[in-house]
Design a protein around this motif. Structure first.
Motif, short mmCIF file in Angstrom:
data_model
loop_
_atom_site.label_atom_id
_atom_site.label_comp_id
_atom_site.label_asym_id
_atom_site.label_seq_id
_atom_site.Cartn_x
_atom_site.Cartn_y
_atom_site.Cartn_z
N ALA A 175 8.57 -6.70 0.11
CA ALA A 175 7.19 -6.98 0.52
C ALA A 175 6.32 -5.75 0.33
O ALA A 175 5.13 -5.88 0.02
CB ALA A 175 7.16 -7.43 1.98
N PHE A 176 6.91 -4.57 0.49
CA PHE A 176 6.17 -3.35 0.27
C PHE A 176 5.75 -3.23 -1.19
O PHE A 176 4.63 -2.83 -1.50
CB PHE A 176 7.03 -2.15 0.68
CG PHE A 176 6.32 -0.85 0.62
CD1 PHE A 176 6.65 0.09 -0.34
CD2 PHE A 176 5.31 -0.55 1.52
CE1 PHE A 176 5.98 1.30 -0.40
CE2 PHE A 176 4.65 0.65 1.47
CZ PHE A 176 4.99 1.58 0.51
N ILE A 225 1.58 -3.43 -5.41
CA ILE A 225 0.97 -3.88 -6.66
C ILE A 225 -0.47 -4.32 -6.42
O ILE A 225 -1.37 -4.05 -7.22
CB ILE A 225 1.81 -5.02 -7.27
CG1 ILE A 225 3.18 -4.49 -7.68
CG2 ILE A 225 1.12 -5.64 -8.45
CD1 ILE A 225 4.10 -5.55 -8.20
N LEU A 226 -0.71 -4.97 -5.28
CA LEU A 226 -2.08 -5.40 -5.01
C LEU A 226 -2.97 -4.26 -4.56
O LEU A 226 -4.19 -4.32 -4.75
CB LEU A 226 -2.06 -6.54 -4.00
CG LEU A 226 -1.63 -7.81 -4.73
CD1 LEU A 226 -1.19 -8.86 -3.78
CD2 LEU A 226 -2.76 -8.32 -5.57
N ILE A 227 -2.38 -3.21 -4.00
CA ILE A 227 -3.19 -2.03 -3.69
C ILE A 227 -3.66 -1.37 -4.99
O ILE A 227 -4.80 -0.90 -5.08
CB ILE A 227 -2.40 -1.04 -2.80
CG1 ILE A 227 -2.31 -1.59 -1.39
CG2 ILE A 227 -3.04 0.32 -2.78
CD1 ILE A 227 -1.51 -0.73 -0.47
N LEU A 287 -1.73 -12.24 -9.34
CA LEU A 287 -2.96 -11.94 -8.62
C LEU A 287 -3.62 -10.68 -9.17
O LEU A 287 -4.85 -10.62 -9.32
CB LEU A 287 -2.68 -11.78 -7.13
CG LEU A 287 -2.37 -13.06 -6.39
CD1 LEU A 287 -1.91 -12.75 -4.99
CD2 LEU A 287 -3.59 -13.94 -6.34
N LEU A 288 -2.81 -9.69 -9.51
CA LEU A 288 -3.34 -8.46 -10.08
C LEU A 288 -4.03 -8.74 -11.40
O LEU A 288 -5.13 -8.25 -11.66
CB LEU A 288 -2.20 -7.47 -10.27
CG LEU A 288 -2.57 -6.13 -10.87
CD1 LEU A 288 -3.31 -5.33 -9.85
CD2 LEU A 288 -1.34 -5.39 -11.34
N VAL A 289 -3.38 -9.57 -12.25
CA VAL A 289 -3.96 -9.90 -13.55
C VAL A 289 -5.27 -10.65 -13.39
O VAL A 289 -6.25 -10.40 -14.08
CB VAL A 289 -2.93 -10.68 -14.39
CG1 VAL A 289 -3.58 -11.36 -15.56
CG2 VAL A 289 -1.84 -9.77 -14.85
N ALA A 290 -5.31 -11.58 -12.42
CA ALA A 290 -6.54 -12.34 -12.18
C ALA A 290 -7.67 -11.42 -11.75
O ALA A 290 -8.81 -11.53 -12.23
CB ALA A 290 -6.29 -13.41 -11.13
N LEU A 291 -7.34 -10.48 -10.87
CA LEU A 291 -8.37 -9.56 -10.36
C LEU A 291 -8.91 -8.69 -11.49
O LEU A 291 -10.11 -8.57 -11.69
CB LEU A 291 -7.74 -8.69 -9.26
CG LEU A 291 -8.64 -7.74 -8.52
CD1 LEU A 291 -9.69 -8.51 -7.78
CD2 LEU A 291 -7.82 -6.92 -7.56
#
Lengths: 140, 151
Positions: free
Chosen positions: A117-118, A123-125, B138-142
């Motif tokens: 989860a980290f 990746i989203l950070i 999600l990263l690619v979409a952003l």
């Protein structure tokens, strides 16, 4: 005999269903909250509508523009910046939805799942830092 | 035929439809899916639809619209036939047989865990690799949306 047996059945039924709303008993508090929170604004508007009725007047209905005559249309052109904010919000909202079931089962799972989860959040950070540096979060 | 002339009212009534669908999920004892429906459909997709509707010019409403045309009759015929076929199919399917033949595999202390805890366990253990790929999607979409915006 018939009314006595009916009253007996009704008394037993009352013992089993102590105090609950109509359906989905575990959602009792939710239905109570929903009913009360819908009733209070409706009641407020009703009471103020009775106590202080509105008399519509063309001068009252015109929009306020700091004392001068209103000029032009009240609708502004929609800017793309608003849509960028909505999009960034949606991406991180979907990320949050995926974090909720992981958080619910956190105590049953171990350390490896924590690291997974980290990585997910990391990746989203990276994505959020990219959005920040590219100026997608600028308001002006 | 269009019921509401203001397109923002139409987008908000779509939000109401999606909320009512989530109530169906509550009736089927899948509370996490109901909450996820509210989060994703109403909170994300409906917001995006609303913002896309706001790009439309506000003064071009349908002022004088013809309520019933030939195309409306054709589509109402097609929709009624779809409704009738759906009703007959749903009433003829034996749902209990399908539910009993697809029982999930056993997790230890499955009855003590709530719905979303089971989903979390499956997501983290059985579907760990798709979980990471979701973050990449999600990263690619952003990044794609920001790159499109820059031009």
């Amino acid at each position: 005999m018939n009314s006595r047996s009916k009253r007996l059945i009704r008394s037993i039924f009352h013992i089993h269903r102590s105090s609950s709303m109509f359906l989905l008993y575990e959602y009792d508090i939710f239905w109570a909250f929903l009913i009360i929170s819908s009733a209070i604004p409706i009641l407020a508007f009703l009471i103020s509508g009775v106590l202080a009725p509105v008399k519509k007047d063309p001068e009252k209905l015109s929009s306020y523009e700091s004392g001068i005559e209103p000029m032009g249309d009240a609708w502004l052109q929609f800017r793309i910046r608003y849509y960028m904010f909505a999009l960034v919000f949606v991406v991180f909202y979907v990320e949050t939805v995926f974090l909720y079931p992981w958080a619910m089962s956190f105590d049953v799972l171990g350390v490896p799942v924590f690291i997974e989860a980290f990585i997910f959040v990391l990746i989203l950070i990276v994505g959020s830092v990219y959005a920040w540096r590219k100026g997608a979060l600028e308001w002006s | 035929m269009v019921l509401l002339t203001n397109p923002i009212y139409s987008a908000l009534s779509l939000g109401l439809v999606l909320v009512c669908i989530s109530l169906f999920y509550i009736l089927s004892n899948s509370h996490f899916v109901a909450a996820a429906q509210l989060f994703i459909y109403v909170g994300a997709i409906n917001v995006l639809i609303l913002f896309a509707v706001m790009f439309m010019n506000g003064s071009e409403y349908y002022k004088d619209f013809n309520l019933w045309t030939i195309g409306n009759g054709l589509t109402s015929l097609v929709c009624t036939s779809i409704l009738v076929s759906l009703i007959t199919t749903i009433l003829d399917t034996s749902w209990y047989r399908i539910i009993w033949t697809t029982r999930s595999n056993q997790i230890i202390e499955q009855d003590l865990l709530s719905n979303s805890q089971q989903i979390g366990i499956h997501l983290a253990i059985d579907f760990f690799l798709p979980f990471e790929f979701i973050s990449i999607i999600l990263l690619v979409a952003l990044i794609g949306a920001i790159v499109v915006d820059r031009q």
